[in-house]
Design a protein around this motif. Structure first.
Motif, short mmCIF file in Angstrom:
data_model
loop_
_atom_site.label_atom_id
_atom_site.label_comp_id
_atom_site.label_asym_id
_atom_site.label_seq_id
_atom_site.Cartn_x
_atom_site.Cartn_y
_atom_site.Cartn_z
N SER A 1 0.87 -1.16 0.00
CA SER A 1 0.00 0.00 0.00
C SER A 1 0.91 1.22 0.00
O SER A 1 1.74 1.36 0.90
N LYS B 1 -0.98 -1.09 -4.49
CA LYS B 1 -2.19 -0.32 -4.17
C LYS B 1 -1.74 1.11 -3.91
O LYS B 1 -0.79 1.34 -3.17
N LYS C 1 -2.94 4.98 -2.60
CA LYS C 1 -3.96 5.74 -1.88
C LYS C 1 -4.39 6.91 -2.75
O LYS C 1 -3.54 7.55 -3.39
N ASP D 1 -7.13 2.85 -3.07
CA ASP D 1 -7.85 2.85 -1.79
C ASP D 1 -8.18 4.29 -1.42
O ASP D 1 -7.29 5.13 -1.28
N ASN E 1 -10.20 5.21 1.29
CA ASN E 1 -10.50 5.41 2.71
C ASN E 1 -11.71 6.33 2.92
O ASN E 1 -11.65 7.31 3.67
N ASP F 1 -13.56 -2.18 2.96
CA ASP F 1 -12.63 -2.26 4.09
C ASP F 1 -13.39 -1.74 5.32
O ASP F 1 -14.02 -2.52 6.06
N LYS G 1 -9.56 -7.25 7.93
CA LYS G 1 -8.54 -6.83 8.88
C LYS G 1 -8.90 -7.43 10.23
O LYS G 1 -10.02 -7.23 10.72
N LEU H 1 -0.44 -0.55 9.23
CA LEU H 1 0.89 -0.09 9.65
C LEU H 1 1.32 -0.79 10.94
O LEU H 1 1.75 -0.15 11.90
N TYR I 1 8.29 -0.14 6.80
CA TYR I 1 7.80 0.87 7.73
C TYR I 1 8.77 1.21 8.86
O TYR I 1 8.74 2.32 9.37
O1 OSB Z 1 -7.15 1.47 4.52
O2 OSB Z 1 -5.87 -0.16 4.23
C1 OSB Z 1 -6.09 0.92 4.77
C2 OSB Z 1 -3.06 2.09 6.78
C3 OSB Z 1 -3.67 2.71 7.84
C4 OSB Z 1 -5.04 2.75 7.88
C5 OSB Z 1 -5.80 2.19 6.86
C6 OSB Z 1 -5.19 1.56 5.79
C7 OSB Z 1 -3.79 1.54 5.74
C8 OSB Z 1 -3.02 0.96 4.64
C9 OSB Z 1 -1.65 0.45 4.99
O3 OSB Z 1 -3.40 0.95 3.50
C10 OSB Z 1 -1.53 -1.00 4.83
C11 OSB Z 1 -0.27 -1.54 5.45
O4 OSB Z 1 -0.23 -1.74 6.68
O5 OSB Z 1 0.68 -1.78 4.71
#
Ligand code: OSB
Ligand code: MG
Length: 386
Positions: free
Chosen positions: A144, A170, A172, A197, A199, A248, A272, A302, A332
Motif C-alpha cells: 500500500s 495499491k 492511496k 484505496d 478510505n 474495508d 482486517k 501499519l 515501515y
Molecule cells: O485502509 O488499508 C487501509 C493504513 C492505515 C489505515 C488504513 C489503511 C492503511 C493501509 C496500509 O493501506 C496497509 C499496510 O499496513 O501496509
C-alpha cells in the motif's frame, strides 16, 4: 486444533503497553498523515508463564474508524479485563463470544482475542496459522503506497516495490489526487495488479464521474470509496462499474459482510483482524466469502511485527486468494520489535513460520525501549499474588 480439545487457559495477568515508533516515512491517506505510530500492545500471561502477544491497530485519532488508542485502553482496562476476570478458564474460540456484549470497539477486543489465540497456539505447540485452520504455507504480498508529494515520487516508489517482487500495488487516492496518478502508473505498467484505496473520501452524489473515469484503467479493485455506513451507495456504484468495489471500513463483522454481499455492495472483501474483533470473527467472514465466491485478502494498519505475524497467520486461511497488505517490516520500520524482522521473498511472498505460536519472537529489550505507558491487570486470586 487437529481435533484435540483445548484445555482452558487460566490467565494470570494481562499487560497493556503503549509503544511509540517512528515510521521511516510519513504515511498519507485521505484521512491524514501518520508520522509516529502509537500502538497498544497486549500481553497475556497464563499460570505456566507462557506469553501471548496482541497488537491493537487503533490509530492516534478517530479518522479511519471510531476507535483510538485511548478508547482501546479504556475498553480493555475497564471492560475486557472484567469479563476475563470473571471467566473461569477460557479457550481461544470462546473469547469473542465472551466479549460479544461489548458493542463496537473491535480493535480493542480483537487485540486481546488475538493475544489469547497466540498463547493457546503456543500451549498446543503448533504454529498459530495451523492453530486457526490455515493451510497455505506461502502468503502473497502486496504493498500500500501512501499519497506522494508528486507523480514522480509515486512512480519511483512503485518501481522500487515492483523490483522487490511485490505482487500487487495499491495506491492511496483522495478527491483531486486520483485519476492522474492512476493513469501515470498504468501507462508505465500496463500489466501489473493495480488497485486504489480511497478510505471513504468520496461520495456517490459528488464523485460518480471520477469513479467512472477510474473504471478505464483495468484496476483490480477500488477500495472503500464511500463512507462506512453507506452500503447502498456502494451497491449503486458497483452496478455502474466494471471494476470490483472492495469494502474495508464498512466490514466490521460477519453481519456487515452478509449485508454487503446480499446488497451486492462489493465483489471483494478486505479482512482486517483488528477491525472485525479478532480471529473468530475474521474466520466467519472468510467462510461466508468462500460460500459466496467473494475473493478476500488481508488488510494492514501499519502494524509492528506482532500484528504482521498475526496477519500472516490469517492470510494462510483458504479463500485469501488475493495478495494482502502484508509486507516486510523494513517498509515501515528502521528496527521492528520482532527479531528477526519479517522479510519478503523476491517472488513477493512470506513463508508461514514453523515454530509454535505467532512464529516471530518479540525482542523484549526493544519493546521496553519504545514503551511510553503501561498497565498491568492481575487475575490471580489475592492469596497467590506475590
Ligand atoms: O485502509 O488499508 C487501509 C493504513 C492505515 C489505515 C488504513 C489503511 C492503511 C493501509 C496500509 O493501506 C496497509 C499496510 O499496513 O501496509
Ligand atoms: Mg483500506
Amino acid at each position: 486444533m487437529m481435533g484435540e480439545i483445548a484445555l482452558p487457559i487460566r490467565l494470570d495477568c494481562l499487560e497493556l503497553r503503549e509503544i511509540k515508533l517512528a515510521l521511516k516515512h510519513p504515511f498519507e491517506t485521505s484521512f491524514g498523515t501518520t508520522t509516529n505510530r502509537r500502538v497498544m500492545i497486549v500481553t497475556v500471561i497464563d499460570h505456566s508463564g507462557a506469553v501471548g502477544y496482541g497488537e491493537c491497530v487503533a490509530m492516534d485519532g478517530p479518522f479511519y474508524n471510531a476507535e483510538t488508542i485511548e478508547t482501546a485502553w479504556i475498553i480493555v482496562t475497564r471492560h475486557v479485563a472484567t469479563v476475563l476476570a470473571q471467566a473461569d478458564g477460557i479457550t481461544a474460540p470462546q473469547v469473542s463470544q465472551l466479549l460479544d456484549p461489548i458493542r463496537g470497539n473491535r480493535m480493542a477486543t480483537g487485540a486481546v482475542e488475538a493475544a489469547i489465540w497466540d498463547l493457546e497456539a503456543q500451549l498446543a505447540d503448533e504454529p498459530l496459522w495451523k492453530h486457526i485452520g490455515g493451510e497455505r504455507t506461502e502468503v502473497a504480498c502486496g504493498v500500500s503506497i501512501g499519497i506522494q508529494p508528486s507523480v514522480t515520487a509515486l512512480l519511483e516508489k512503485v518501481a522500487r516495490e515492483i523490483e522487490r517482487g511485490y505482487q500487487r500495488i495499491k495506491i492511496k487516492i483522495k478527491p483531486g489526487v486520483d485519476v492522474k496518478l492512476v493513469e501515470s502508473v498504468r501507462v508505465k505498467y500496463p500489466d501489473i495488479l493495480l488497485s486504489v484505496d480511497a478510505n471513504s473520501a468520496y461520495s456517490l452524489d459528488r464523485d460518480l464521474a471520477t469513479m467512472k473515469e477510474l473504471d478505464h484503467y483495468g484496476l483490480l479493485m477500488i477500495e472503500q470509496p464511500f463512507r462506512p455506513g453507506n452500503l447502498l451507495d456502494h451497491a449503486k456504484l458497483q452496478r455502474e462499474m466494471k471494476t470490483s468495489v472492495c469494502l474495508d471500513e464498512s466490514i466490521t463483522s460477519v453481519a456487515d459482510a452478509s449485508d454487503a454481499i446480499e446488497l451486492r455492495a462489493c465483489k471483494i472483501i478486505n479482512i482486517k483482524l483488528g477491525r472485525v474483533g479478532g480471529f473468530s470473527e475474521a474466520k466467519k467472514i472468510q467462510e461466508l466469502a468462500i460460500e459466496n465466491s467473494i475473493p478476500i485478502w488481508c488488510g494492514g494498519m501499519l502494524e509492528t511485527g506482532i500484528g504482521r505475524a498475526h496477519n500472516i497467520a490469517l492470510s494462510t486461511l483458504p479463500g485469501f486468494t488475493l495478495p494482502g497488505d502484508v509486507s516486510a517490516s523494513s517498509r515501515y520500520w528502521v528496527e521492528d520489535i520482532v527479531d528477526p524482522p519479517i522479510t519478503v521473498s523476491p517472488r513477493g511472498t512470506i513463508t508461514a513460520p514453523m515454530s509454535s505460536g505467532r512464529g516471530f519472537e518479540v525482542n523484549t529489550q526493544r519493546l521496553e525501549a519504545c514503551t511510553v505507558r503501561r498497565d498491568e491487570l492481575s487475575f490471580a486470586p489475592v492469596s497467590v499474588r506475590s
